[in-house]
Design an enzyme around this catalytic site. Structure first.
Site, PDB file in Angstrom:
ATOM      1  N   SER A 141      -7.236 -13.896  -5.253  1.00 54.72           N
ATOM      2  CA  SER A 141      -7.213 -12.486  -5.620  1.00 54.72           C
ATOM      3  C   SER A 141      -6.468 -11.752  -4.517  1.00 54.72           C
ATOM      4  O   SER A 141      -6.888 -11.787  -3.357  1.00 54.72           O
ATOM      5  CB  SER A 141      -8.656 -11.984  -5.737  1.00 54.72           C
ATOM      6  OG  SER A 141      -8.676 -10.598  -5.956  1.00 54.72           O
ATOM      7  N   LYS A 156      -4.239 -13.582  -9.018  1.00 55.71           N
ATOM      8  CA  LYS A 156      -4.684 -12.294  -9.568  1.00 55.71           C
ATOM      9  C   LYS A 156      -4.164 -11.192  -8.670  1.00 55.71           C
ATOM     10  O   LYS A 156      -4.353 -11.232  -7.450  1.00 55.71           O
ATOM     11  CB  LYS A 156      -6.209 -12.313  -9.631  1.00 55.71           C
ATOM     12  CG  LYS A 156      -6.920 -10.976  -9.673  1.00 55.71           C
ATOM     13  CD  LYS A 156      -8.385 -11.191 -10.057  1.00 55.71           C
ATOM     14  CE  LYS A 156      -9.337 -10.345  -9.246  1.00 55.71           C
ATOM     15  NZ  LYS A 156     -10.756 -10.648  -9.539  1.00 55.71           N
ATOM     16  N   LEU A 157      -3.483 -10.219  -9.285  1.00 55.48           N
ATOM     17  CA  LEU A 157      -2.947  -9.081  -8.542  1.00 55.48           C
ATOM     18  C   LEU A 157      -3.832  -7.868  -8.788  1.00 55.48           C
ATOM     19  O   LEU A 157      -4.107  -7.519  -9.939  1.00 55.48           O
ATOM     20  CB  LEU A 157      -1.537  -8.739  -9.017  1.00 55.48           C
ATOM     21  CG  LEU A 157      -0.476  -9.842  -8.976  1.00 55.48           C
ATOM     22  CD1 LEU A 157       0.823  -9.324  -9.612  1.00 55.48           C
ATOM     23  CD2 LEU A 157      -0.229 -10.291  -7.540  1.00 55.48           C
ATOM     24  N   LYS A 158      -4.248  -7.215  -7.733  1.00 60.44           N
ATOM     25  CA  LYS A 158      -4.963  -5.952  -7.894  1.00 60.44           C
ATOM     26  C   LYS A 158      -3.936  -4.877  -8.245  1.00 60.44           C
ATOM     27  O   LYS A 158      -2.867  -4.808  -7.614  1.00 60.44           O
ATOM     28  CB  LYS A 158      -5.678  -5.587  -6.593  1.00 60.44           C
ATOM     29  CG  LYS A 158      -6.829  -6.526  -6.248  1.00 60.44           C
ATOM     30  CD  LYS A 158      -7.994  -6.321  -7.199  1.00 60.44           C
ATOM     31  CE  LYS A 158      -9.210  -7.112  -6.734  1.00 60.44           C
ATOM     32  NZ  LYS A 158     -10.364  -6.899  -7.645  1.00 60.44           N
ATOM     33  N   ASP A 176      -6.115  -7.100 -12.048  1.00 58.76           N
ATOM     34  CA  ASP A 176      -7.450  -6.507 -12.011  1.00 58.76           C
ATOM     35  C   ASP A 176      -7.314  -5.050 -11.596  1.00 58.76           C
ATOM     36  O   ASP A 176      -6.862  -4.748 -10.489  1.00 58.76           O
ATOM     37  CB  ASP A 176      -8.341  -7.264 -11.006  1.00 58.76           C
ATOM     38  CG  ASP A 176      -9.789  -6.802 -11.026  1.00 58.76           C
ATOM     39  OD1 ASP A 176     -10.112  -5.841 -11.764  1.00 58.76           O
ATOM     40  OD2 ASP A 176     -10.614  -7.405 -10.298  1.00 58.76           O
ATOM     41  N   GLU A 205      -8.069  -7.663 -16.171  1.00 53.90           N
ATOM     42  CA  GLU A 205      -9.473  -7.519 -15.783  1.00 53.90           C
ATOM     43  C   GLU A 205      -9.844  -6.045 -15.616  1.00 53.90           C
ATOM     44  O   GLU A 205      -9.130  -5.295 -14.934  1.00 53.90           O
ATOM     45  CB  GLU A 205      -9.689  -8.297 -14.467  1.00 53.90           C
ATOM     46  CG  GLU A 205     -11.142  -8.399 -14.021  1.00 53.90           C
ATOM     47  CD  GLU A 205     -11.283  -9.293 -12.783  1.00 53.90           C
ATOM     48  OE1 GLU A 205     -10.377 -10.126 -12.516  1.00 53.90           O
ATOM     49  OE2 GLU A 205     -12.303  -9.144 -12.084  1.00 53.90           O
ATOM     50  N   ASP A 224     -15.474  -7.326 -15.991  1.00 57.53           N
ATOM     51  CA  ASP A 224     -16.167  -7.621 -14.739  1.00 57.53           C
ATOM     52  C   ASP A 224     -17.286  -6.580 -14.584  1.00 57.53           C
ATOM     53  O   ASP A 224     -18.431  -6.812 -15.029  1.00 57.53           O
ATOM     54  CB  ASP A 224     -15.141  -7.581 -13.585  1.00 57.53           C
ATOM     55  CG  ASP A 224     -15.731  -7.715 -12.189  1.00 57.53           C
ATOM     56  OD1 ASP A 224     -16.958  -7.699 -12.039  1.00 57.53           O
ATOM     57  OD2 ASP A 224     -14.947  -7.815 -11.215  1.00 57.53           O
ATOM     58  N   LYS A 263     -20.194 -12.652 -11.921  1.00 53.42           N
ATOM     59  CA  LYS A 263     -20.540 -12.587 -10.500  1.00 53.42           C
ATOM     60  C   LYS A 263     -22.056 -12.597 -10.447  1.00 53.42           C
ATOM     61  O   LYS A 263     -22.704 -11.693 -11.001  1.00 53.42           O
ATOM     62  CB  LYS A 263     -20.011 -11.297  -9.867  1.00 53.42           C
ATOM     63  CG  LYS A 263     -18.501 -11.252  -9.725  1.00 53.42           C
ATOM     64  CD  LYS A 263     -18.039  -9.937  -9.126  1.00 53.42           C
ATOM     65  CE  LYS A 263     -16.520  -9.903  -9.021  1.00 53.42           C
ATOM     66  NZ  LYS A 263     -16.023  -8.556  -8.689  1.00 53.42           N
ATOM     67  N   GLY A 271     -15.654 -13.076  -7.317  1.00 51.65           N
ATOM     68  CA  GLY A 271     -16.082 -13.082  -5.925  1.00 51.65           C
ATOM     69  C   GLY A 271     -16.146 -11.679  -5.374  1.00 51.65           C
ATOM     70  O   GLY A 271     -15.615 -10.732  -5.962  1.00 51.65           O
ATOM     71  N   LEU A 315     -15.681 -11.303  -1.753  1.00 53.64           N
ATOM     72  CA  LEU A 315     -15.324 -11.615  -0.363  1.00 53.64           C
ATOM     73  C   LEU A 315     -16.531 -12.149   0.401  1.00 53.64           C
ATOM     74  O   LEU A 315     -16.742 -11.818   1.569  1.00 53.64           O
ATOM     75  CB  LEU A 315     -14.763 -10.378   0.362  1.00 53.64           C
ATOM     76  CG  LEU A 315     -13.744  -9.502  -0.363  1.00 53.64           C
ATOM     77  CD1 LEU A 315     -13.210  -8.428   0.582  1.00 53.64           C
ATOM     78  CD2 LEU A 315     -12.589 -10.304  -0.921  1.00 53.64           C
TER      79      LEU A 315
HETATM   80  O1  OSB Z   1     -13.130  -6.874  -8.826  1.00 47.25           O
HETATM   81  O2  OSB Z   1     -13.133  -8.940  -8.503  1.00 47.25           O
HETATM   82  C1  OSB Z   1     -13.204  -7.806  -8.042  1.00 47.25           C
HETATM   83  C2  OSB Z   1     -13.368  -7.957  -4.219  1.00 47.25           C
HETATM   84  C3  OSB Z   1     -14.156  -6.858  -3.951  1.00 47.25           C
HETATM   85  C4  OSB Z   1     -14.587  -6.079  -5.000  1.00 47.25           C
HETATM   86  C5  OSB Z   1     -14.234  -6.387  -6.317  1.00 47.25           C
HETATM   87  C6  OSB Z   1     -13.454  -7.495  -6.582  1.00 47.25           C
HETATM   88  C7  OSB Z   1     -12.990  -8.273  -5.512  1.00 47.25           C
HETATM   89  C8  OSB Z   1     -12.096  -9.412  -5.667  1.00 47.25           C
HETATM   90  C9  OSB Z   1     -12.110 -10.434  -4.562  1.00 47.25           C
HETATM   91  O3  OSB Z   1     -11.276  -9.533  -6.546  1.00 47.25           O
HETATM   92  C10 OSB Z   1     -12.446 -11.786  -5.006  1.00 47.25           C
HETATM   93  C11 OSB Z   1     -12.701 -12.688  -3.808  1.00 47.25           C
HETATM   94  O4  OSB Z   1     -11.755 -13.254  -3.290  1.00 47.25           O
HETATM   95  O5  OSB Z   1     -13.870 -12.807  -3.395  1.00 47.25           O
HETATM   96 MG    MG Z   2     -12.812  -7.647 -10.789  1.00 47.20          MG
END
Ligand code: OSB
Ligand code: MG
Length: 384
Positions: A151, A176-178, A203, A228, A253, A277, A305, A307
């Site tokens: 991510s 996955k690109l934010k 996402d 996402e 999510d 999650k 996840g 982090l």
């Molecule tokens: O939306 O998945 C998410 C991290 C912090 C808050 C929300 C998200 C995320 C990630 C990180 O996408 C995923 C990871 O590497 O743990």
């Molecule tokens: Mg997410």
């Protein structure tokens, strides 16, 4: 009641495990690079850690709430207070024969699923250890590894392209690109242009509304595996409207808190994929129920996840060995996030495969107590 045998060995299953004490720590791990998503920037990973002790064993879990309520409503401070003043006094000194016996205590509370999940997950670990079973076996999962992707936080195009190249070179199975408003079509186009074949997702962490329909339809051009959580964290209805207008699958999510939400979302066509999650959904029993509901709908799931440190990562990996986790998860190598983890066993992926930790029981990782002491404060110790 029969007397307990004086011989060494685990207590008979029928007697269950008595939780003798609980240790709560607040841990701060600096992130190697700030992690930017549409709702904010994280520079440290601050989280509560719970250790439940009983029968000479320890069950461990971490909380995935943030300092501020920006991902969902829960906060670290609120979670610590709820844990120490309400939840732990309800379980310490009591005996439970399985994680399901916690439900009458944890179930009636409103919201605060990440905090409730900590108690439930720590007990799953303790219970699996008491049975001598890896957590994955207690959950019904199989296999010695799970497929994972990365991510990538929001960053300038050049930085993002470098990070994607690194992930691809490392063999990660999905990128996955934010995204957020103003940082979406162009960055996705640039990555797709350079990497035409990779499995790519985005996402939005809730940044868009139905008024952005045209822009979101523009994402259909890039062959994404899914989009996402484009819309509000507390919405399912508008996601159904959006899904009907998109070719690309929506993955939910934030909006999915339990198996009932998952059933409604899938029945309404609000999503075709669900990110599970374990913290967000209140624990492993709820995660498994969502997994089963999705399987019944023919909808794949994957493990998200937050982090996490190695403790949360280990729980995630065991969970993701259940059969319907058919898409790569977010549990990439811990060394991508932290210079040093709080566990003794490095959790590192190789060629996009993350090994299930431990030959032993429970989550299969152990706390590096010496290092933990330098990055955490003891917040509470409750004894029966
Ligand atoms: O939306 O998945 C998410 C991290 C912090 C808050 C929300 C998200 C995320 C990630 C990180 O996408 C995923 C990871 O590497 O743990
Ligand atoms: Mg997410």
């Amino acid at each position: 009641m029969t007397e307990m045998s004086s011989e060494a060995g685990p207590a008979p299953l029928s007697q269950g495990i008595r939780i003798e004490s609980a240790e709560v720590r607040l841990v701060r791990l600096p992130l190697l690079v700030p992690f930017v998503i549409s709702t904010g920037t994280m520079t440290d990973k601050l989280f509560p850690l719970l250790i439940l002790k009983g029968e000479g064993l320890e069950g461990i879990a971490e909380g995935v709430m943030d300092p501020q309520p920006d991902y969902l409503e829960e906060t670290v401070a609120g979670g610590l207070d709820f844990l120490c003043t309400a939840l732990l006094p309800q379980v310490v000194g009591k005996r439970f024969r399985s994680p399901y016996e916690l439900e009458p205590i944890l179930g009636p509370w409103r919201g605060n699923r990440m905090t409730r999940a900590m108690v439930e997950m720590a007990f799953w670990d303790l219970w699996a250890k008491s049975l001598g079973l890896p957590l994955q076996c207690a959950l019904g999962g199989v296999g010695d590894h799970v497929d994972v992707g990365v991510s990538l936080g929001i960053a300038p195009a050049e930085t993002t392209l470098e990070r994607v190249a690194e992930a691809v070179a490392g063999g990660y199975k999905r990128t996955k690109l934010k995204i957020r408003k103003g940082h979406d079509l162009k960055i996705v186009a640039a990555v797709r242009d350079r990497f035409p074949e990779i499995k790519l997702t985005v996402d939005a962490n809730t940044d868009y509304g139905l008024q952005d329909m045209q822009l979101l339809q523009g994402l259909d051009a890039f062959g994404l595996d899914y989009i996402e959580q484009p819309l509000a964290y507390d919405d399912i209805h508008d996601h159904a409207t959006l899904q009907a207008a998109l070719k690309t699958a929506i993955c939910l999510d934030e909006s999915i808190r339990n198996a009932v939400d998952a059933r409604k979302a899938l029945a309404m066509g609000a999503a075709r994929v669900i990110n599970i999650k374990v913290g967000r959904v209140g624990g492993l029993a709820s995660a498994r129920a969502i997994h089963d509901t999705c399987a019944a709908f023919g909808a794949p799931v994957w493990c998200g996840g937050m982090l996490e440190s190695g403790i949360g990562r280990a729980h995630n990996i065991h969970m993701a060995t259940m059969a319907n986790f058919t898409k790569p998860g977010d549990t990439s190598s811990a060394s991508r996030y932290f210079a040093r983890d709080i566990i003794n066993e490095p959790l590192e992926a190789s060629q996009g495969r993350m090994p299930v930790p431990g030959n032993g029981a429970g989550i299969g990782v152990t706390l590096d107590r010496a290092y933990l002491a330098t990055v955490s404060d003891l917040r509470e110790e409750i004894r029966a």
